[in-house]
Design a protein around this motif. Structure first.
Motif, PDB file in Angstrom:
ATOM      1  N   PRO A 111     -17.313  -5.235 -10.105  1.00  0.00           N
ATOM      2  CA  PRO A 111     -17.236  -4.242  -9.237  1.00  0.00           C
ATOM      3  C   PRO A 111     -16.232  -4.329  -7.671  1.00  0.00           C
ATOM      4  CG  PRO A 111     -19.108  -3.043  -9.994  1.00  0.00           C
ATOM      5  CD  PRO A 111     -19.160  -4.937 -10.347  1.00  0.00           C
ATOM      6  N   ALA A 112     -17.195  -4.907  -7.156  1.00  0.00           N
ATOM      7  CA  ALA A 112     -16.471  -5.469  -5.958  1.00  0.00           C
ATOM      8  C   ALA A 112     -14.866  -6.673  -6.245  1.00  0.00           C
ATOM      9  CB  ALA A 112     -17.132  -6.510  -4.458  1.00  0.00           C
ATOM     10  N   TYR A 113     -15.090  -7.181  -6.933  1.00  0.00           N
ATOM     11  CA  TYR A 113     -14.531  -8.947  -8.003  1.00  0.00           C
ATOM     12  C   TYR A 113     -13.494  -7.589  -8.671  1.00  0.00           C
ATOM     13  CZ  TYR A 113     -12.253 -12.188 -10.103  1.00  0.00           C
ATOM     14  OH  TYR A 113     -11.253 -13.110 -10.067  1.00  0.00           O
ATOM     15  N   VAL A 114     -13.095  -6.282  -8.864  1.00  0.00           N
ATOM     16  CA  VAL A 114     -12.158  -6.241  -9.792  1.00  0.00           C
ATOM     17  C   VAL A 114     -11.373  -5.330  -8.680  1.00  0.00           C
ATOM     18  CG1 VAL A 114     -11.485  -3.972 -11.561  1.00  0.00           C
ATOM     19  CG2 VAL A 114     -13.184  -5.972 -12.356  1.00  0.00           C
ATOM     20  N   ILE A 115     -11.918  -5.061  -8.020  1.00  0.00           N
ATOM     21  CA  ILE A 115     -10.973  -4.149  -6.531  1.00  0.00           C
ATOM     22  C   ILE A 115     -10.588  -4.841  -6.014  1.00  0.00           C
ATOM     23  CG2 ILE A 115     -11.529  -2.424  -4.595  1.00  0.00           C
ATOM     24  CD1 ILE A 115     -14.079  -0.943  -6.038  1.00  0.00           C
ATOM     25  N   PHE A 116     -11.850  -6.438  -5.088  1.00  0.00           N
ATOM     26  CA  PHE A 116     -10.670  -7.395  -4.645  1.00  0.00           C
ATOM     27  C   PHE A 116      -9.487  -7.666  -4.955  1.00  0.00           C
ATOM     28  CE2 PHE A 116     -14.579  -7.874  -1.922  1.00  0.00           C
ATOM     29  CZ  PHE A 116     -14.275  -6.780  -1.554  1.00  0.00           C
ATOM     30  N   LYS A 117      -9.642  -7.827  -6.261  1.00  0.00           N
ATOM     31  CA  LYS A 117      -8.634  -8.453  -7.914  1.00  0.00           C
ATOM     32  C   LYS A 117      -7.357  -7.631  -7.091  1.00  0.00           C
ATOM     33  CE  LYS A 117      -7.015 -11.883  -9.740  1.00  0.00           C
ATOM     34  NZ  LYS A 117      -6.663 -13.168  -9.878  1.00  0.00           N
ATOM     35  N   TYR A 118      -7.381  -6.466  -7.307  1.00  0.00           N
ATOM     36  CA  TYR A 118      -6.998  -5.351  -7.915  1.00  0.00           C
ATOM     37  C   TYR A 118      -6.140  -4.900  -6.309  1.00  0.00           C
ATOM     38  CZ  TYR A 118      -4.013  -0.625  -8.077  1.00  0.00           C
ATOM     39  OH  TYR A 118      -3.464   0.342  -7.406  1.00  0.00           O
ATOM     40  N   VAL A 119      -6.052  -4.969  -5.179  1.00  0.00           N
ATOM     41  CA  VAL A 119      -5.860  -5.279  -4.213  1.00  0.00           C
ATOM     42  C   VAL A 119      -5.111  -6.336  -3.202  1.00  0.00           C
ATOM     43  CG1 VAL A 119      -6.080  -5.434  -1.031  1.00  0.00           C
ATOM     44  CG2 VAL A 119      -7.586  -3.642  -2.970  1.00  0.00           C
ATOM     45  N   ALA A 120      -5.630  -7.533  -3.640  1.00  0.00           N
ATOM     46  CA  ALA A 120      -5.161  -9.004  -3.718  1.00  0.00           C
ATOM     47  C   ALA A 120      -3.103  -8.646  -4.505  1.00  0.00           C
ATOM     48  CB  ALA A 120      -5.230  -9.892  -3.620  1.00  0.00           C
ATOM     49  N   GLN A 121      -3.777  -8.266  -5.692  1.00  0.00           N
ATOM     50  CA  GLN A 121      -2.069  -8.251  -6.751  1.00  0.00           C
ATOM     51  C   GLN A 121      -1.765  -7.531  -6.275  1.00  0.00           C
ATOM     52  OE1 GLN A 121      -2.164 -10.545  -9.630  1.00  0.00           O
ATOM     53  NE2 GLN A 121       0.174  -9.814  -9.290  1.00  0.00           N
ATOM     54  N   VAL A 122      -1.916  -6.123  -5.872  1.00  0.00           N
ATOM     55  CA  VAL A 122      -0.741  -5.242  -5.444  1.00  0.00           C
ATOM     56  C   VAL A 122      -0.346  -5.569  -3.979  1.00  0.00           C
ATOM     57  CG1 VAL A 122      -0.931  -2.740  -3.547  1.00  0.00           C
ATOM     58  CG2 VAL A 122      -2.072  -3.418  -6.076  1.00  0.00           C
ATOM     59  N   ILE A 123      -1.244  -6.226  -3.296  1.00  0.00           N
ATOM     60  CA  ILE A 123      -0.261  -6.685  -1.826  1.00  0.00           C
ATOM     61  C   ILE A 123       0.613  -8.046  -2.386  1.00  0.00           C
ATOM     62  CG2 ILE A 123      -1.265  -8.569   0.655  1.00  0.00           C
ATOM     63  CD1 ILE A 123      -3.263  -6.949   0.612  1.00  0.00           C
ATOM     64  N   CYS A 124       0.776  -8.245  -3.192  1.00  0.00           N
ATOM     65  CA  CYS A 124       1.576  -9.606  -3.578  1.00  0.00           C
ATOM     66  C   CYS A 124       2.814  -9.302  -4.239  1.00  0.00           C
ATOM     67  CB  CYS A 124       0.414 -10.515  -4.863  1.00  0.00           C
ATOM     68  SG  CYS A 124      -0.468 -11.594  -3.626  1.00  0.00           S
ATOM     69  N   ASN A 125       2.366  -7.903  -4.827  1.00  0.00           N
ATOM     70  CA  ASN A 125       3.158  -7.174  -5.655  1.00  0.00           C
ATOM     71  C   ASN A 125       4.213  -6.033  -4.844  1.00  0.00           C
ATOM     72  OD1 ASN A 125       2.316  -8.410  -8.456  1.00  0.00           O
ATOM     73  ND2 ASN A 125       1.140  -6.170  -9.544  1.00  0.00           N
ATOM     74  N   LEU A 126       4.222  -5.995  -3.806  1.00  0.00           N
ATOM     75  CA  LEU A 126       4.363  -5.311  -3.232  1.00  0.00           C
ATOM     76  C   LEU A 126       4.977  -6.060  -2.257  1.00  0.00           C
ATOM     77  CD1 LEU A 126       1.771  -3.060  -0.770  1.00  0.00           C
ATOM     78  CD2 LEU A 126       3.667  -1.877  -3.151  1.00  0.00           C
ATOM     79  N   ILE A 127       4.907  -7.609  -1.784  1.00  0.00           N
ATOM     80  CA  ILE A 127       5.896  -8.338  -0.668  1.00  0.00           C
ATOM     81  C   ILE A 127       6.544  -8.417  -1.416  1.00  0.00           C
ATOM     82  CG2 ILE A 127       5.906 -10.606  -0.147  1.00  0.00           C
ATOM     83  CD1 ILE A 127       2.733 -10.342   1.429  1.00  0.00           C
ATOM     84  N   ALA A 128       6.741  -9.092  -3.040  1.00  0.00           N
ATOM     85  CA  ALA A 128       7.834  -8.929  -3.979  1.00  0.00           C
ATOM     86  C   ALA A 128       9.046  -8.092  -4.140  1.00  0.00           C
ATOM     87  CB  ALA A 128       7.139  -9.979  -5.160  1.00  0.00           C
ATOM     88  N   GLY A 129       8.236  -6.362  -4.378  1.00  0.00           N
ATOM     89  CA  GLY A 129       9.032  -5.457  -4.355  1.00  0.00           C
ATOM     90  C   GLY A 129       9.819  -5.416  -3.100  1.00  0.00           C
ATOM     91  N   TRP A 130       9.132  -5.217  -1.601  1.00  0.00           N
ATOM     92  CA  TRP A 130      10.185  -4.891  -0.628  1.00  0.00           C
ATOM     93  C   TRP A 130      11.082  -5.626  -0.263  1.00  0.00           C
ATOM     94  CZ3 TRP A 130       4.612  -4.273   2.054  1.00  0.00           C
ATOM     95  CH2 TRP A 130       4.161  -3.014   2.023  1.00  0.00           C
ATOM     96  N   ALA A 131      10.734  -7.065  -1.055  1.00  0.00           N
ATOM     97  CA  ALA A 131      11.497  -7.765  -0.635  1.00  0.00           C
ATOM     98  C   ALA A 131      12.641  -8.479  -2.195  1.00  0.00           C
ATOM     99  CB  ALA A 131      10.624  -9.779  -0.730  1.00  0.00           C
ATOM    100  N   LEU A 132      12.177  -7.176  -2.700  1.00  0.00           N
ATOM    101  CA  LEU A 132      13.535  -6.747  -3.848  1.00  0.00           C
ATOM    102  C   LEU A 132      14.245  -6.126  -3.337  1.00  0.00           C
ATOM    103  CD1 LEU A 132      15.107  -6.995  -6.624  1.00  0.00           C
ATOM    104  CD2 LEU A 132      13.536  -5.666  -7.329  1.00  0.00           C
ATOM    105  N   VAL A 133      13.669  -4.725  -2.246  1.00  0.00           N
ATOM    106  CA  VAL A 133      14.769  -3.781  -1.157  1.00  0.00           C
ATOM    107  C   VAL A 133      15.396  -4.692  -0.606  1.00  0.00           C
ATOM    108  CG1 VAL A 133      14.390  -2.160   0.033  1.00  0.00           C
ATOM    109  CG2 VAL A 133      12.366  -2.138  -2.108  1.00  0.00           C
ATOM    110  N   ALA A 134      14.578  -5.296  -0.208  1.00  0.00           N
ATOM    111  CA  ALA A 134      15.971  -5.971   0.761  1.00  0.00           C
ATOM    112  C   ALA A 134      17.452  -6.864   0.357  1.00  0.00           C
ATOM    113  CB  ALA A 134      15.050  -7.239   1.720  1.00  0.00           C
ATOM    114  N   PHE A 135      16.672  -7.471  -0.106  1.00  0.00           N
ATOM    115  CA  PHE A 135      17.893  -7.854  -1.845  1.00  0.00           C
ATOM    116  C   PHE A 135      19.264  -6.912  -1.788  1.00  0.00           C
ATOM    117  CE2 PHE A 135      19.106  -9.646  -4.936  1.00  0.00           C
ATOM    118  CZ  PHE A 135      20.415 -11.020  -5.054  1.00  0.00           C
ATOM    119  N   LEU A 136      18.475  -6.263  -2.065  1.00  0.00           N
ATOM    120  CA  LEU A 136      19.197  -5.303  -3.355  1.00  0.00           C
ATOM    121  C   LEU A 136      20.595  -4.533  -1.961  1.00  0.00           C
ATOM    122  CD1 LEU A 136      17.248  -3.445  -6.093  1.00  0.00           C
ATOM    123  CD2 LEU A 136      18.831  -5.099  -5.833  1.00  0.00           C
TER     124      LEU A 136
END
Length: 264
Positions: A111-136
């Motif tokens: 359970p901890a692994y899945v939650i940590f994996k989700y948190v890490a993936q969301v943070i990476c996705n958010l960094i890419a998403g916010w960079a996309l917002v700045a680019f647009l």
């Protein structure tokens, strides 16, 4: 193994997993996978194409064309698809035979692994998403669009909600089957395109419906948090937590088959 050796092993103290180092390790592995140098060329070409298309819409006299492109296509269609695929792909990659041998021998619980994996993936996705917002926004400003900074709060809310919820949906579908695209298409067709547009209670399952709440009210300007927008934010949080919770439960109960031992 005799009874004495078995008893001595059972009497040994269990190793208590340290969650902070586990989260750090999962974060580093996720970061290296998402932002791997081998993906730089493909990402760069994609940005060039998106930049040209964005400029064409932003250079038009009607500024609503630019915002319809940014919100209607980039943030309500492209971003959810990419977040879903990234979430499902992250789960399926850890379920491969070679990866299972590594993941399941760690001291951290499933359970901890899945939650940590989700948190890490969301943070990476958010960094890419916010960079996309700045680019647009940068492309829109270069093309002569005005008042873009007033859109920043709305853009960040929409992209954050989309990434958080659709990454969770990807985790959920990825833990169920390797054919997660089928489940994703089913969700898009039945929930988003079907029930999400019908004024009944079950349409609350539509993630895109809650995201559109942030685009309504005062048009495309000055995001205002009203009772409806707070309700949409709360429902998005409930949906995300529910999907991750079910994914954690499924992942915890699955039987994994590691890689076969190689003959000496």
């Amino acid at each position: 193994m005799n009874a004495e050796s078995t008893a001595s092993l059972s009497s040994l103290p269990r190793v208590t997993p340290r969650l902070a180092p586990a989260l750090g390790g999962i974060w580093r592995l996720t970061w290296r996978r998402v932002f791997a140098p081998r993906r730089a060329l493909g990402s760069g070409l994609l940005l060039v194409i998106l930049g040209l298309l964005t400029y064409l819409f932003a250079a038009r006299p009607e500024d609503h064309d630019y915002f319809e492109w940014v919100y209607g296509f980039m943030l309500l269609l492209v971003t959810p698809i990419v977040a879903f695929l990234a979430g499902a792909g992250a789960v399926r990659e850890d379920l491969k035979s070679g990866a299972v041998d590594y993941v399941m021998t760690r001291s951290v619980s499933r359970p901890a692994y899945v939650i940590f994996k989700y948190v890490a993936q969301v943070i990476c996705n958010l960094i890419a998403g916010w960079a996309l917002v700045a680019f647009l926004l940068a492309v829109g400003g270069f093309a002569g669009q005005g008042g873009l900074m007033s859109e920043l709060s709305r853009l960040l809310v929409v992209v954050t909600g989309a990434i958080t919820a659709f990454t969770a949906l990807g985790f959920f579908c990825g833990t169920l089957t390797s054919r997660y695209m089928v489940l994703g298409l089913f969700y898009a067709g039945v929930i988003e395109a079907g029930l999400g547009n019908i004024p009944i209670q079950i349409n609350a399952l539509s993630i895109a419906r809650h995201l559109r709440v942030f685009l309504e009210g005062m048009g495309y300007r000055a995001l205002t948090f009203t009772g409806e927008t707070w309700s949409a934010a709360g429902l998005l949080a409930v949906i995300s937590l529910g999907l991750v919770g079910v994914a954690t439960l499924v992942f915890s109960r699955q039987e994994f088959i590691g890689s076969k031992e190689k003959d000496a």
